[in-house]
Motif scaffolding. Structure first.
Motif, PDB file in Angstrom:
ATOM      1  N   ARG A 164      -4.817   0.332  -0.293  1.00  0.00           N
ATOM      2  CA  ARG A 164      -5.170  -0.977  -0.823  1.00  0.00           C
ATOM      3  C   ARG A 164      -4.590  -2.065   0.069  1.00  0.00           C
ATOM      4  O   ARG A 164      -3.424  -1.997   0.474  1.00  0.00           O
ATOM      5  CB  ARG A 164      -4.642  -1.142  -2.255  1.00  0.00           C
ATOM      6  N   ASP A 165      -5.392  -3.070   0.359  1.00  0.00           N
ATOM      7  CA  ASP A 165      -4.915  -4.233   1.094  1.00  0.00           C
ATOM      8  C   ASP A 165      -3.961  -5.000   0.181  1.00  0.00           C
ATOM      9  O   ASP A 165      -4.373  -5.500  -0.879  1.00  0.00           O
ATOM     10  CB  ASP A 165      -6.109  -5.105   1.483  1.00  0.00           C
ATOM     11  N   VAL A 166      -2.691  -5.109   0.568  1.00  0.00           N
ATOM     12  CA  VAL A 166      -1.711  -5.692  -0.350  1.00  0.00           C
ATOM     13  C   VAL A 166      -2.002  -7.164  -0.643  1.00  0.00           C
ATOM     14  O   VAL A 166      -1.638  -7.667  -1.720  1.00  0.00           O
ATOM     15  CB  VAL A 166      -0.273  -5.519   0.182  1.00  0.00           C
ATOM     16  N   ASP A 167      -2.653  -7.868   0.292  1.00  0.00           N
ATOM     17  CA  ASP A 167      -2.984  -9.266   0.035  1.00  0.00           C
ATOM     18  C   ASP A 167      -4.032  -9.407  -1.057  1.00  0.00           C
ATOM     19  O   ASP A 167      -4.160 -10.471  -1.678  1.00  0.00           O
ATOM     20  CB  ASP A 167      -3.489  -9.940   1.317  1.00  0.00           C
ATOM     21  N   ALA A 168      -4.807  -8.349  -1.291  1.00  0.00           N
ATOM     22  CA  ALA A 168      -5.862  -8.402  -2.294  1.00  0.00           C
ATOM     23  C   ALA A 168      -5.409  -7.871  -3.655  1.00  0.00           C
ATOM     24  O   ALA A 168      -6.188  -7.897  -4.613  1.00  0.00           O
ATOM     25  CB  ALA A 168      -7.076  -7.606  -1.815  1.00  0.00           C
ATOM     26  N   VAL A 169      -4.156  -7.407  -3.746  1.00  0.00           N
ATOM     27  CA  VAL A 169      -3.656  -6.865  -5.006  1.00  0.00           C
ATOM     28  C   VAL A 169      -3.286  -8.014  -5.942  1.00  0.00           C
ATOM     29  O   VAL A 169      -2.518  -8.912  -5.585  1.00  0.00           O
ATOM     30  CB  VAL A 169      -2.426  -5.964  -4.767  1.00  0.00           C
ATOM     31  N   ALA A 170      -3.829  -7.985  -7.150  1.00  0.00           N
ATOM     32  CA  ALA A 170      -3.533  -9.035  -8.130  1.00  0.00           C
ATOM     33  C   ALA A 170      -2.064  -8.983  -8.530  1.00  0.00           C
ATOM     34  O   ALA A 170      -1.466  -7.897  -8.588  1.00  0.00           O
ATOM     35  CB  ALA A 170      -4.418  -8.857  -9.360  1.00  0.00           C
ATOM     36  N   PRO A 171      -1.457 -10.127  -8.817  1.00  0.00           N
ATOM     37  CA  PRO A 171      -0.051 -10.142  -9.227  1.00  0.00           C
ATOM     38  C   PRO A 171       0.251  -9.188 -10.378  1.00  0.00           C
ATOM     39  O   PRO A 171       1.312  -8.559 -10.411  1.00  0.00           O
ATOM     40  CB  PRO A 171       0.185 -11.603  -9.632  1.00  0.00           C
ATOM     41  N   ALA A 172      -0.680  -9.048 -11.307  1.00  0.00           N
ATOM     42  CA  ALA A 172      -0.450  -8.171 -12.455  1.00  0.00           C
ATOM     43  C   ALA A 172      -0.400  -6.704 -12.059  1.00  0.00           C
ATOM     44  O   ALA A 172       0.177  -5.879 -12.778  1.00  0.00           O
ATOM     45  CB  ALA A 172      -1.538  -8.386 -13.501  1.00  0.00           C
ATOM     46  N   ASP A 173      -1.005  -6.364 -10.909  1.00  0.00           N
ATOM     47  CA  ASP A 173      -1.043  -4.969 -10.469  1.00  0.00           C
ATOM     48  C   ASP A 173       0.123  -4.593  -9.554  1.00  0.00           C
ATOM     49  O   ASP A 173       0.373  -3.412  -9.323  1.00  0.00           O
ATOM     50  CB  ASP A 173      -2.352  -4.679  -9.732  1.00  0.00           C
ATOM     51  N   ARG A 174       0.820  -5.583  -9.036  1.00  0.00           N
ATOM     52  CA  ARG A 174       1.886  -5.302  -8.070  1.00  0.00           C
ATOM     53  C   ARG A 174       3.023  -4.459  -8.657  1.00  0.00           C
ATOM     54  O   ARG A 174       3.538  -3.560  -7.989  1.00  0.00           O
ATOM     55  CB  ARG A 174       2.405  -6.604  -7.468  1.00  0.00           C
ATOM     56  N   PRO A 175       3.450  -4.700  -9.921  1.00  0.00           N
ATOM     57  CA  PRO A 175       4.506  -3.845 -10.481  1.00  0.00           C
ATOM     58  C   PRO A 175       4.123  -2.368 -10.540  1.00  0.00           C
ATOM     59  O   PRO A 175       4.975  -1.493 -10.376  1.00  0.00           O
ATOM     60  CB  PRO A 175       4.717  -4.418 -11.885  1.00  0.00           C
ATOM     61  N   PHE A 176       2.844  -2.068 -10.754  1.00  0.00           N
ATOM     62  CA  PHE A 176       2.410  -0.678 -10.819  1.00  0.00           C
ATOM     63  C   PHE A 176       2.508  -0.018  -9.438  1.00  0.00           C
ATOM     64  O   PHE A 176       2.860   1.158  -9.325  1.00  0.00           O
ATOM     65  CB  PHE A 176       0.981  -0.591 -11.361  1.00  0.00           C
ATOM     66  N   LEU A 177       2.216  -0.782  -8.377  1.00  0.00           N
ATOM     67  CA  LEU A 177       2.394  -0.247  -7.031  1.00  0.00           C
ATOM     68  C   LEU A 177       3.870  -0.017  -6.743  1.00  0.00           C
ATOM     69  O   LEU A 177       4.246   0.992  -6.148  1.00  0.00           O
ATOM     70  CB  LEU A 177       1.799  -1.206  -5.994  1.00  0.00           C
ATOM     71  N   ARG A 178       4.703  -0.964  -7.161  1.00  0.00           N
ATOM     72  CA  ARG A 178       6.143  -0.840  -6.896  1.00  0.00           C
ATOM     73  C   ARG A 178       6.732   0.398  -7.571  1.00  0.00           C
ATOM     74  O   ARG A 178       7.692   0.980  -7.072  1.00  0.00           O
ATOM     75  CB  ARG A 178       6.872  -2.092  -7.369  1.00  0.00           C
ATOM     76  N   ARG A 179       6.188   0.780  -8.725  1.00  0.00           N
ATOM     77  CA  ARG A 179       6.722   1.953  -9.421  1.00  0.00           C
ATOM     78  C   ARG A 179       6.503   3.240  -8.636  1.00  0.00           C
ATOM     79  O   ARG A 179       7.143   4.261  -8.908  1.00  0.00           O
ATOM     80  CB  ARG A 179       6.086   2.072 -10.808  1.00  0.00           C
ATOM     81  N   ARG A 180       5.600   3.205  -7.679  1.00  0.00           N
ATOM     82  CA  ARG A 180       5.356   4.379  -6.838  1.00  0.00           C
ATOM     83  C   ARG A 180       6.274   4.404  -5.622  1.00  0.00           C
ATOM     84  O   ARG A 180       6.169   5.302  -4.789  1.00  0.00           O
ATOM     85  CB  ARG A 180       3.892   4.403  -6.397  1.00  0.00           C
ATOM     86  N   ILE A 181       7.155   3.407  -5.522  1.00  0.00           N
ATOM     87  CA  ILE A 181       8.053   3.273  -4.386  1.00  0.00           C
ATOM     88  C   ILE A 181       9.496   3.316  -4.866  1.00  0.00           C
ATOM     89  O   ILE A 181       9.891   2.543  -5.734  1.00  0.00           O
ATOM     90  CB  ILE A 181       7.811   1.940  -3.640  1.00  0.00           C
ATOM     91  N   GLY A 182      10.289   4.228  -4.307  1.00  0.00           N
ATOM     92  CA  GLY A 182      11.724   4.250  -4.565  1.00  0.00           C
ATOM     93  C   GLY A 182      12.447   3.541  -3.439  1.00  0.00           C
ATOM     94  O   GLY A 182      12.102   3.726  -2.267  1.00  0.00           O
ATOM     95  N   VAL A 183      13.427   2.709  -3.787  1.00  0.00           N
ATOM     96  CA  VAL A 183      14.120   1.911  -2.776  1.00  0.00           C
ATOM     97  C   VAL A 183      15.622   2.052  -2.939  1.00  0.00           C
ATOM     98  O   VAL A 183      16.153   1.903  -4.050  1.00  0.00           O
ATOM     99  CB  VAL A 183      13.741   0.417  -2.864  1.00  0.00           C
TER     100      VAL A 183
END
Length: 228
Positions: free
Chosen positions: A68-87
Motif C-alpha cells: 500500500r502506498d503510505v501516502d494514500a492510507v487514510a488516517p483511520a487505517d494507519r493504526p491497523f498498519l502499525r499493529r503489524r509492525i513491532g518497534v
C-alpha cells in the motif's frame, strides 16, 4: 505476499525546513527477510525507521508498506498498519505505571486478547530475555539493560509482520547481545521480516545477515555480515 513487504523509491526526508536527513533512498524488503542498517551517529538510521513505522512522512518519493502506498492510507487505517509492525525504540517508551508483565502484554491487550490466553507465553518470553524474576517490577526499578530487554519482549510478543529495532543491544553486554540476536533470528524463522539499525560492527559481523549502509543520509553500500 507475492511482492516486497516494503519498498522505498526515491525517498527523501527532512525535519521542517532543515536540510534533508535522508536523500534518494531506494530499497525493498522481501517478506521474511532479515537485514541490518548500519551507519555513524547522524547518518539517518533512526529517521529511516520512523518512516517505516509511519511516525514521519517523506518529503518526496514513494513508500509502499504491505503493498500500500503510505501516502494514500487514510488516517483511520494507519493504526491497523502499525499493529503489524513491532518497534524497539532507543528510549524504550515503557509505561511507568505498569509492571514488566503488563508492559509486555500491552500489544496483546490492545488487540483484544484475554489474559488467560497469553499469561503463559508472556512469562516464558520474559524468562527468555532474563526477566523471569522481574515480571512484577515497575520500570522505575529496572536497570537500563532490563528496560532494553523488556522493550524487546514487548515488540516481539505479538509476532509482528515487520520488526524494527533501533540499536537494540546498546545497553547490554556482549553475551546478552548475542542472545537478543538469536531471539530476532528465531522470530525471523517464524516469518517476521526484521530490520535492525545498529552501529555494533561485531554483532553485525557475527550475524551473517545482509547489510544496508547509510552515510550522510544516503544508502551507499549493500553487503553482508561475516557470520563469525
Amino acid at each position: 505476499m507475492a511482492g516486497p513487504i516494503l519498498r522505498f523509491e526515491g525517498v527523501a526526508m527532512r525535519y521542517g525546513r532543515a536540510p534533508e536527513v535522508l536523500k534518494d533512498i531506494g530499497f525493498e524488503l522481501s517478506p521474511g527477510s532479515f537485514h541490518f542498517v548500519t551507519g555513524a551517529s547522524g547518518a539517518g538510521k533512526s529517521s529511516l525507521l520512523k518512516l517505516i513505522y509511519l511516525a514521519e512522512r517523506p518529503s518526496r518519493g514513494r513508500i509502499e508498506l504491505f503493498s500500500r502506498d503510505v501516502d494514500a492510507v487514510a488516517p483511520a487505517d494507519r493504526p491497523f498498519l502499525r499493529r503489524r509492525i513491532g518497534v524497539v525504540f532507543q528510549e524504550f517508551r515503557l509505561l511507568e505505571h505498569l509492571s514488566a508483565f503488563d508492559n509486555c502484554a500491552l500489544p496483546l491487550r490492545i488487540a483484544g486478547q484475554k489474559p488467560e490466553s497469553y499469561r503463559g507465553d508472556i512469562a516464558e518470553l520474559l524468562g527468555w530475555v532474563g526477566l523471569k524474576g522481574r515480571m512484577h517490577a515497575l520500570p522505575a526499578t529496572l536497570s537500563g539493560g532490563e528496560k532494553q530487554r523488556l522493550a524487546i519482549a514487548r515488540a516481539v510478543v505479538a509476532r509482528p509482520d515487520i520488526l524494527l529495532a533501533d540499536e537494540p543491544t546498546g545497553n547490554v553486554d556482549d553475551a546478552l547481545a548475542l542472545r537478543i540476536l538469536r531471539l530476532f533470528v528465531e522470530l525471523n524463522r517464524l516469518g517476521t521480516t526484521v530490520l535492525i539499525a545498529s552501529h555494533d560492527e561485531d554483532l553485525v559481523a557475527r550475524s551473517g545477515q545482509p547489510v544496508f549502509h547509510l552515510e550522510n543520509g544516503r544508502l551507499t553500500a549493500f553487503g553482508r555480515g561475516g557470520g563469525r
